[in-house]
Design an enzyme around this catalytic site. Structure first.
Site, short mmCIF file in Angstrom:
data_model
loop_
_atom_site.label_atom_id
_atom_site.label_comp_id
_atom_site.label_asym_id
_atom_site.label_seq_id
_atom_site.Cartn_x
_atom_site.Cartn_y
_atom_site.Cartn_z
N HIS A 123 0.84 -1.21 0.00
CA HIS A 123 0.00 0.00 0.00
C HIS A 123 0.88 1.27 0.00
O HIS A 123 0.68 2.17 -0.82
CB HIS A 123 -0.91 -0.03 1.23
N GLU A 124 1.83 1.30 0.90
CA GLU A 124 2.64 2.52 1.02
C GLU A 124 3.50 2.75 -0.23
O GLU A 124 3.67 3.90 -0.66
CB GLU A 124 3.52 2.46 2.27
N HIS A 127 1.70 4.62 -2.76
CA HIS A 127 1.81 6.09 -2.61
C HIS A 127 3.16 6.57 -3.13
O HIS A 127 3.23 7.60 -3.81
CB HIS A 127 1.71 6.47 -1.13
N HIS A 133 -5.30 7.35 -2.20
CA HIS A 133 -6.30 6.42 -1.66
C HIS A 133 -7.51 6.33 -2.57
O HIS A 133 -7.87 7.29 -3.24
CB HIS A 133 -6.76 6.89 -0.28
#
Lengths: 444, 85
Positions: A123-124, A127, A133
């Site tokens: 997930h990170e 980014h 998101h």
């Protein structure tokens, strides 16, 4: 949905774990392996390439921090916010990724309250390469932690995440965007599996050598790690001799600046005087600063006072801070500080006894010993001694490349499979058993 | 709906501000928000989190707010401004 943030203009991104979790059951190698696989989730389907580096200039600096750690997103102890990453850009912290060191970071834990590091890292890193998101419940970019996502080697991104990252960077060559038109089911094969022997939707990599049946073109200790080069590929071992991946990496994707048509290297060593890395092929050599070639190379090996014809081996012996070059049954001793060959060289036989008269390559290792490689074997010469230890030669594949004797033997005769674990004569799909082995390796 | 406890409201407003659903608190007026703005922010957050968009800070919404998550906001100020326009 938030607007699309910036993206990286470059395609080769470096990363580094700057600080590790302090009170975690996960070892440093496991943390690094999980970061590697979490980044690989993204690089498998986009033209992005991630390279772990040791220096302080990595594009993606990874930290495990507590509470206020000098950015706008202080952590808040266990639970709450668990991690964040900064979007791409020119600012200093672009791409940096922070994990809350107060969380119970785990991998493959049955504890429902633990935090699966691999899942959060995917997930990170989303980014860190430009994704914001989204509300979609099945997306990895949904902001809430939803538990482990399974085996790192078999994880495939949900379809919406693939589409969003393709919109930013395009599709990696060899990946078909229509190959998996819907959200993958749990347990579905990975999106870009390592090529199997008889079925693959990626271009065949027929020149990929196998680490267990190879003798190596070059071996070098670089920044404390071991590199085994074969053809257009290399394997890498950490300082504590853990193989980073069973699959070899492509030389040209890591060592940027070597000519693409270069199909192998003769010898490699890290220069003791300035820690540049020197690659030899034929009558030419290249000097690398970290992973990038310096301007003005290749140059002729006559710069070293070596004759035409290339070298078989090169290594820097810490005992006397000299560099040794080998070709056939001759050797040269080079003074890096004076930048000239020592008088009396070439000489007919090297100072070490008990090693073969010709070499594939040699390296000095962090245990103080010098290691000499020839064929499928290696010889160890203990620190400051001049005779190979009596129990040598030993198997390079077994001792360095995580192979078993049976496997090396079987593969040398053309049998596939991770024979040490599941010997199955005639089995062609070897990646399954090997992948299983690889997970064990990276979490041990 | 049962009356909201003051600390839940405080938590909710703080959470909604932190993750981009409400503008940052005005330093001169503290965290005062209009009820309509708060309700819209809660509904957006609920929609984003897969809940029914009621605009009411109910138990399920508070529970979601306590779920471990990424620190980055879900909505950027630019998106919020566009929504308001």
């Amino acid at each position: 949905q938030a607007p699309t943030p910036t993206k990286w203009n470059k395609r080769n991104l470096s990363w580094r774990v700057r600080t590790f979790p302090r009170d975690s059951p996960l070892g440093r190698d496991t943390v690094r392996a999980l970061m590697h696989y979490a980044l690989k989730v993204w690089s498998d389907i986009t033209p992005l390439n991630f390279h772990e580096v040791a220096g302080s200039t990595a594009d993606i600096q990874i930290d495990f921090s507590k509470a206020d750690h000098n950015d706008p997103y202080p952590f808040d102890g266990p639970g709450g916010t668990v991690a964040h990453a900064f979007f791409p850009g020119d600012h200093r912290i672009a791409g940096d990724t922070h994990f809350d060191d107060d969380e119970s970071w785990t991998f493959r834990s049955s504890d429902a309250h633990s935090m699966d590091l691999f899942a959060v890292a995917i997930h990170e890193f989303g980014h860190a390469i430009g994704l914001s998101h989204v509300a979609a419940a099945s997306s990895i970019m949904q902001p809430y932690y939803q538990g482990p996502v399974g085996d790192p080697l078999h994880y495939g991104l949900p379809y919406e995440d693939r589409v969003r990252i393709w919109q930013l960077y395009g599709v990696r060559e060899s990946v078909s965007p229509t190959a998996q038109p819907d959200t993958p089911e749990p347990g579905e094969p990975p999106l870009l599996p390592e090529p199997t022997n008889n079925q693959s939707n990626s271009p065949p990599r027929k020149d990929v050598p196998h680490r267990c049946s190879s003798h190596f073109d070059a071996v070098a200790q670089i920044r404390g790690e071991a590199f085994f080069f074969k053809g257009r590929y290399f394997w890498r071992l950490t300082r504590d001799r853990h193989l980073v991946s069973l699959q070899p990496a492509q030389i040209h994707r890591f060592w940027r600046g070597l000519p693409l048509h270069l199909d192998s290297v003769d010898a490699v060593y890290e220069r003791s005087s300035d820690h540049r890395i020197i690659f030899f092929k034929g009558d030419r050599y290249w000097v690398f600063k970290d992973t990038n070639v310096e301007e003005g190379y290749p140059r002729p090996i006559s710069d070293f006072g070596l004759p035409p014809g290339g070298v078989d081996a090169a290594f820097s012996w810490a005992h006397n801070d000299k560099t040794y070059f080998f070709k056939d049954q001759l050797y040269w001793r080079y003074d890096e500080h004076m930048r000239r060959m020592d008088p009396g060289h070439p000489a007919p036989s090297p100072p070490w006894r008990g090693i073969p008269s010709t070499l594939d390559d040699a390296m000095h290792w962090s245990d103080g010993a010098a290691y000499f490689f020839r064929g499928k074997e290696y010889w160890k010469v203990l620190d400051s001694e001049l005779v190979a230890a009596p129990e040598y030669p030993q198997s390079t594949a077994r001792d360095w490349l995580v192979c078993k004797d049976l496997q090396a033997d079987s593969e040398a005769t053309g049998m596939d499979g991770e024979a040490g674990a599941h010997p199955q004569s005639g089995q062609h799909d070897q990646s399954r058993s090997e992948d299983g082995y690889e997970v064990c390796s990276c979490t041990s | 709906a049962p009356a909201l406890r003051a600390e839940d409201l405080s938590l909710g407003v703080d959470w909604l501000s932190r993750f981009g659903y409400l503008p940052p608190a005005d330093p001169e007026t503290g965290q005062l928000q209009t009820q309509e703005e708060l309700s819209k922010a809660i509904a957006t957050m609920q929609r984003f989190g897969g809940l029914e968009a009621t605009g009411i800070l109910d138990e399920a919404t508070l529970e979601l707010m306590k779920t471990p998550r990424c620190s980055l906001p879900d909505l950027s100020p630019a998106v919020r401004a566009r929504r308001r326009r």
